[in-house]
Scaffold this active site. Structure first.
Site, PDB file in Angstrom:
ATOM      1  N   VAL A   1      25.225 -30.082-135.492  1.00  0.00           N
ATOM      2  CA  VAL A   1      23.846 -29.592-135.355  1.00  0.00           C
ATOM      3  C   VAL A   1      23.358 -28.804-136.563  1.00  0.00           C
ATOM      4  O   VAL A   1      22.189 -28.415-136.612  1.00  0.00           O
ATOM      5  CB  VAL A   1      23.665 -28.768-134.047  1.00  0.00           C
ATOM      6  CG1 VAL A   1      24.020 -29.591-132.833  1.00  0.00           C
ATOM      7  CG2 VAL A   1      24.460 -27.460-134.100  1.00  0.00           C
TER       8      VAL A   1
ATOM      9  N   ASN B   1      23.747 -27.486-126.237  1.00  0.00           N
ATOM     10  CA  ASN B   1      24.910 -26.763-125.740  1.00  0.00           C
ATOM     11  C   ASN B   1      25.841 -26.305-126.866  1.00  0.00           C
ATOM     12  O   ASN B   1      26.540 -25.303-126.711  1.00  0.00           O
ATOM     13  CB  ASN B   1      25.666 -27.674-124.755  1.00  0.00           C
ATOM     14  CG  ASN B   1      27.035 -27.137-124.431  1.00  0.00           C
ATOM     15  OD1 ASN B   1      27.182 -26.210-123.643  1.00  0.00           O
ATOM     16  ND2 ASN B   1      28.069 -27.697-125.062  1.00  0.00           N
TER      17      ASN B   1
ATOM     18  N   SER C   1      22.997 -17.451-123.225  1.00  0.00           N
ATOM     19  CA  SER C   1      24.082 -16.559-122.784  1.00  0.00           C
ATOM     20  C   SER C   1      23.452 -15.303-122.212  1.00  0.00           C
ATOM     21  O   SER C   1      22.361 -14.902-122.644  1.00  0.00           O
ATOM     22  CB  SER C   1      24.957 -16.189-123.985  1.00  0.00           C
ATOM     23  OG  SER C   1      25.814 -15.116-123.661  1.00  0.00           O
TER      24      SER C   1
ATOM     25  N   TYR D   1      26.951 -13.097-132.681  1.00  0.00           N
ATOM     26  CA  TYR D   1      26.750 -14.115-131.641  1.00  0.00           C
ATOM     27  C   TYR D   1      25.600 -13.703-130.730  1.00  0.00           C
ATOM     28  O   TYR D   1      24.700 -14.500-130.447  1.00  0.00           O
ATOM     29  CB  TYR D   1      28.042 -14.269-130.842  1.00  0.00           C
ATOM     30  CG  TYR D   1      27.942 -15.138-129.605  1.00  0.00           C
ATOM     31  CD1 TYR D   1      27.853 -16.519-129.716  1.00  0.00           C
ATOM     32  CD2 TYR D   1      27.951 -14.578-128.326  1.00  0.00           C
ATOM     33  CE1 TYR D   1      27.771 -17.320-128.585  1.00  0.00           C
ATOM     34  CE2 TYR D   1      27.868 -15.368-127.191  1.00  0.00           C
ATOM     35  CZ  TYR D   1      27.784 -16.736-127.324  1.00  0.00           C
ATOM     36  OH  TYR D   1      27.704 -17.535-126.203  1.00  0.00           O
ATOM     37  N   ALA D   2      25.615 -12.448-130.269  1.00  0.00           N
ATOM     38  CA  ALA D   2      24.584 -11.984-129.340  1.00  0.00           C
ATOM     39  C   ALA D   2      23.197 -12.053-129.983  1.00  0.00           C
ATOM     40  O   ALA D   2      22.225 -12.476-129.336  1.00  0.00           O
ATOM     41  CB  ALA D   2      24.898 -10.561-128.889  1.00  0.00           C
TER      42      ALA D   2
ATOM     43  N   SER E   1      22.240 -14.130-132.305  1.00  0.00           N
ATOM     44  CA  SER E   1      21.838 -15.538-132.396  1.00  0.00           C
ATOM     45  C   SER E   1      21.390 -16.074-131.037  1.00  0.00           C
ATOM     46  O   SER E   1      20.474 -16.897-130.942  1.00  0.00           O
ATOM     47  CB  SER E   1      22.974 -16.388-132.954  1.00  0.00           C
ATOM     48  OG  SER E   1      24.048 -16.511-132.021  1.00  0.00           O
ATOM     49  N   LYS E   2      22.024 -15.593-129.969  1.00  0.00           N
ATOM     50  CA  LYS E   2      21.650 -16.055-128.626  1.00  0.00           C
ATOM     51  C   LYS E   2      20.339 -15.417-128.180  1.00  0.00           C
ATOM     52  O   LYS E   2      19.540 -16.042-127.481  1.00  0.00           O
ATOM     53  CB  LYS E   2      22.776 -15.757-127.628  1.00  0.00           C
ATOM     54  CG  LYS E   2      24.003 -16.654-127.840  1.00  0.00           C
ATOM     55  CD  LYS E   2      23.688 -18.108-127.542  1.00  0.00           C
ATOM     56  CE  LYS E   2      24.889 -19.004-127.637  1.00  0.00           C
ATOM     57  NZ  LYS E   2      24.616 -20.402-127.254  1.00  0.00           N
TER      58      LYS E   2
HETATM   59  N1  LIG Z   1      32.241 -19.853-122.424  1.00  0.00           N
HETATM   60  C1  LIG Z   1      31.401 -18.860-122.124  1.00  0.00           C
HETATM   61  O1  LIG Z   1      31.777 -17.841-121.503  1.00  0.00           O
HETATM   62  C2  LIG Z   1      29.943 -18.957-122.496  1.00  0.00           C
HETATM   63  C3  LIG Z   1      29.088 -17.950-122.045  1.00  0.00           C
HETATM   64  C4  LIG Z   1      27.749 -17.995-122.390  1.00  0.00           C
HETATM   65  C5  LIG Z   1      27.267 -19.041-123.151  1.00  0.00           C
HETATM   66  N2  LIG Z   1      28.126 -20.015-123.581  1.00  0.00           N
HETATM   67  C6  LIG Z   1      27.559 -21.075-124.416  1.00  0.00           C
HETATM   68  O2  LIG Z   1      27.900 -22.342-123.904  1.00  0.00           O
HETATM   69  C7  LIG Z   1      27.947 -23.295-124.972  1.00  0.00           C
HETATM   70  C8  LIG Z   1      29.253 -24.067-124.878  1.00  0.00           C
HETATM   71  O3  LIG Z   1      30.303 -23.134-125.057  1.00  0.00           O
HETATM   72  P1  LIG Z   1      31.790 -23.374-124.538  1.00  0.00           P
HETATM   73  O4  LIG Z   1      32.178 -22.176-123.775  1.00  0.00           O
HETATM   74  O5  LIG Z   1      31.907 -24.731-123.944  1.00  0.00           O
HETATM   75  O6  LIG Z   1      32.534 -23.277-125.950  1.00  0.00           O
HETATM   76  P2  LIG Z   1      33.651 -24.172-126.637  1.00  0.00           P
HETATM   77  O7  LIG Z   1      34.647 -24.651-125.642  1.00  0.00           O
HETATM   78  O8  LIG Z   1      34.098 -23.351-127.788  1.00  0.00           O
HETATM   79  O9  LIG Z   1      32.838 -25.452-127.142  1.00  0.00           O
HETATM   80  C9  LIG Z   1      31.881 -25.320-128.151  1.00  0.00           C
HETATM   81  C10 LIG Z   1      31.319 -26.702-128.434  1.00  0.00           C
HETATM   82  O10 LIG Z   1      30.310 -26.577-129.439  1.00  0.00           O
HETATM   83  C11 LIG Z   1      30.627 -27.483-130.475  1.00  0.00           C
HETATM   84  N3  LIG Z   1      30.115 -27.058-131.774  1.00  0.00           N
HETATM   85  C12 LIG Z   1      30.384 -25.935-132.462  1.00  0.00           C
HETATM   86  N4  LIG Z   1      29.731 -25.942-133.638  1.00  0.00           N
HETATM   87  C13 LIG Z   1      29.048 -27.112-133.692  1.00  0.00           C
HETATM   88  C14 LIG Z   1      28.192 -27.726-134.649  1.00  0.00           C
HETATM   89  N5  LIG Z   1      27.907 -27.142-135.827  1.00  0.00           N
HETATM   90  N6  LIG Z   1      27.657 -28.931-134.360  1.00  0.00           N
HETATM   91  C15 LIG Z   1      27.933 -29.551-133.191  1.00  0.00           C
HETATM   92  N7  LIG Z   1      28.760 -29.044-132.247  1.00  0.00           N
HETATM   93  C16 LIG Z   1      29.301 -27.828-132.501  1.00  0.00           C
HETATM   94  C17 LIG Z   1      32.147 -27.580-130.472  1.00  0.00           C
HETATM   95  O11 LIG Z   1      32.567 -28.731-131.173  1.00  0.00           O
HETATM   96  P3  LIG Z   1      33.983 -28.753-131.982  1.00  0.00           P
HETATM   97  O12 LIG Z   1      35.024 -29.141-130.949  1.00  0.00           O
HETATM   98  O13 LIG Z   1      33.767 -29.801-133.026  1.00  0.00           O
HETATM   99  O14 LIG Z   1      34.210 -27.387-132.539  1.00  0.00           O
HETATM  100  C18 LIG Z   1      32.384 -27.651-128.982  1.00  0.00           C
HETATM  101  O15 LIG Z   1      32.162 -28.946-128.490  1.00  0.00           O
HETATM  102  C19 LIG Z   1      27.791 -22.493-126.263  1.00  0.00           C
HETATM  103  O16 LIG Z   1      26.480 -22.557-126.732  1.00  0.00           O
HETATM  104  C20 LIG Z   1      28.125 -21.077-125.823  1.00  0.00           C
HETATM  105  O17 LIG Z   1      27.533 -20.108-126.638  1.00  0.00           O
HETATM  106  C21 LIG Z   1      29.450 -19.999-123.268  1.00  0.00           C
END
Ligand SMILES: NC(=O)c1ccc[n+]([C@@H]2O[C@H](COP(=O)([O-])OP(=O)(O)OC[C@H]3O[C@@H](n4cnc5c(N)ncnc54)[C@H](OP(=O)(O)O)[C@@H]3O)[C@@H](O)[C@H]2O)c1
Length: 241
Positions: free
Chosen positions: A55, A77, A126, A139-140, A142-143
């Site tokens: 992205v 996402n 988030s 991170y916060a 950016s969100k």
């Molecule tokens: N887990 C939580 O507690 C939580 C809470 C609030 C919000 N969120 C949000 O939920 C979303 C998904 O998070 P998650 O918990 O599933 O995290 P995750 O397991 O770390 O997965 C992150 C995903 O984003 C992809 N990504 C990172 N940089 C990218 C880029 N430049 N272009 C395209 N894809 C990219 C990663 O791909 P790669 O495998 O290639 O790195 C991976 O598929 C995020 O936006 C996160 O901020 C998560």
């Protein structure tokens, strides 16, 4: 907005919440799911079309948009979360590049398809958009910016028939929260709640027990009321956004 029969694009689709969103969209009968990933992806379901989509890469975003014929639901996402203490500008820029400008860039590229289908944008933000966690301030920030972007897009696109949802996700059990010994929701339950929220037309979706605990106070609060009052100005004076 039912998921059944729809075309859905999920960024960051190879693991965590994104992977669960792909599975949930398929189980709800999506006709086609575009899975945006940085690495090649193979998926056993023939309805899944992998998309090479970093992205932060404008050329990949453009190529992805050119390869998709129609789209009903875009789920922004993809995200990164790294520890920092705001001492390095580079950390802030890195988070903004993915979490804010990535979301912005992908949204702009797919907007013509979404206005054509009267579709929906779902931005996985988030709870930290509302209250930062001091170990991940960049991170916060950016969100918070991505959430504000979501609110503006919601107002600007309402007149063009595109719904814009924010997902105020709380702690979820993925690679991103590994190392935090706190209660976490499963990515599968979060994915279900996200599509429930889209199907029920909830502007702001609180998809886990922690975030759900603040949903009512957010929805009935003074800040949400102000968002609606401000949005009404766009209806009064439509722009070309
Ligand atoms: N887990 C939580 O507690 C939580 C809470 C609030 C919000 N969120 C949000 O939920 C979303 C998904 O998070 P998650 O918990 O599933 O995290 P995750 O397991 O770390 O997965 C992150 C995903 O984003 C992809 N990504 C990172 N940089 C990218 C880029 N430049 N272009 C395209 N894809 C990219 C990663 O791909 P790669 O495998 O290639 O790195 C991976 O598929 C995020 O936006 C996160 O901020 C998560």
């Amino acid at each position: 907005m039912k998921i059944e029969g729809k075309t859905v694009l999920v960024t960051g689709a190879n693991r965590g919440i994104g992977q669960a969103l792909v599975a949930e969209a398929l189980s709800r009968g999506a006709a086609r799911v575009y899975a945006g990933t940085r690495q090649p992806l193979a998926h056993p379901d023939a309805r899944v079309t992998p998309l090479n989509l970093d992205v932060t890469d404008a050329a990949q975003i453009r190529a992805a948009a050119e390869s998709v014929e129609s789209l009903d639901i875009l789920v922004n996402n993809a995200g990164i979360a790294l520890y920092d203490d705001l001492s390095e500008r580079a950390a802030l820029e890195q988070h903004l590049a993915v979490n804010l400008f990535g979301t912005y860039g992908v949204t702009q590229a797919f907007l013509p398809l979404l206005t054509g289908s009267q579709g929906a944008i779902v931005n996985n933000v988030s709870t930290m958009a509302l209250a930062p966690f001091p170990f991940t301030p960049a991170y916060a920030i950016s969100k918070a910016a991505a959430f504000n972007l979501t609110q503006s897009l919601r107002a600007l696109l309402a007149g063009r028939g595109v719904r814009v949802h924010a997902v105020l996700t709380g702690p979820t059990d993925t690679d991103m929260t590994r190392g935090f010994d706190i209660p976490k929701a499963s990515p599968e339950s979060v994915a279900r709640a996200i599509f429930d929220g889209v199907e029920n037309g909830e502007e702001d979706i609180f998809p886990d027990p922690m975030s759900a605990s603040i949903a009512d106070s957010w929805r009935n609060g003074a800040v949400k009321a102000m968002e609606r009052e401000n949005a009404a100005f766009v209806t009064a004076a439509p722009t070309a956004a």
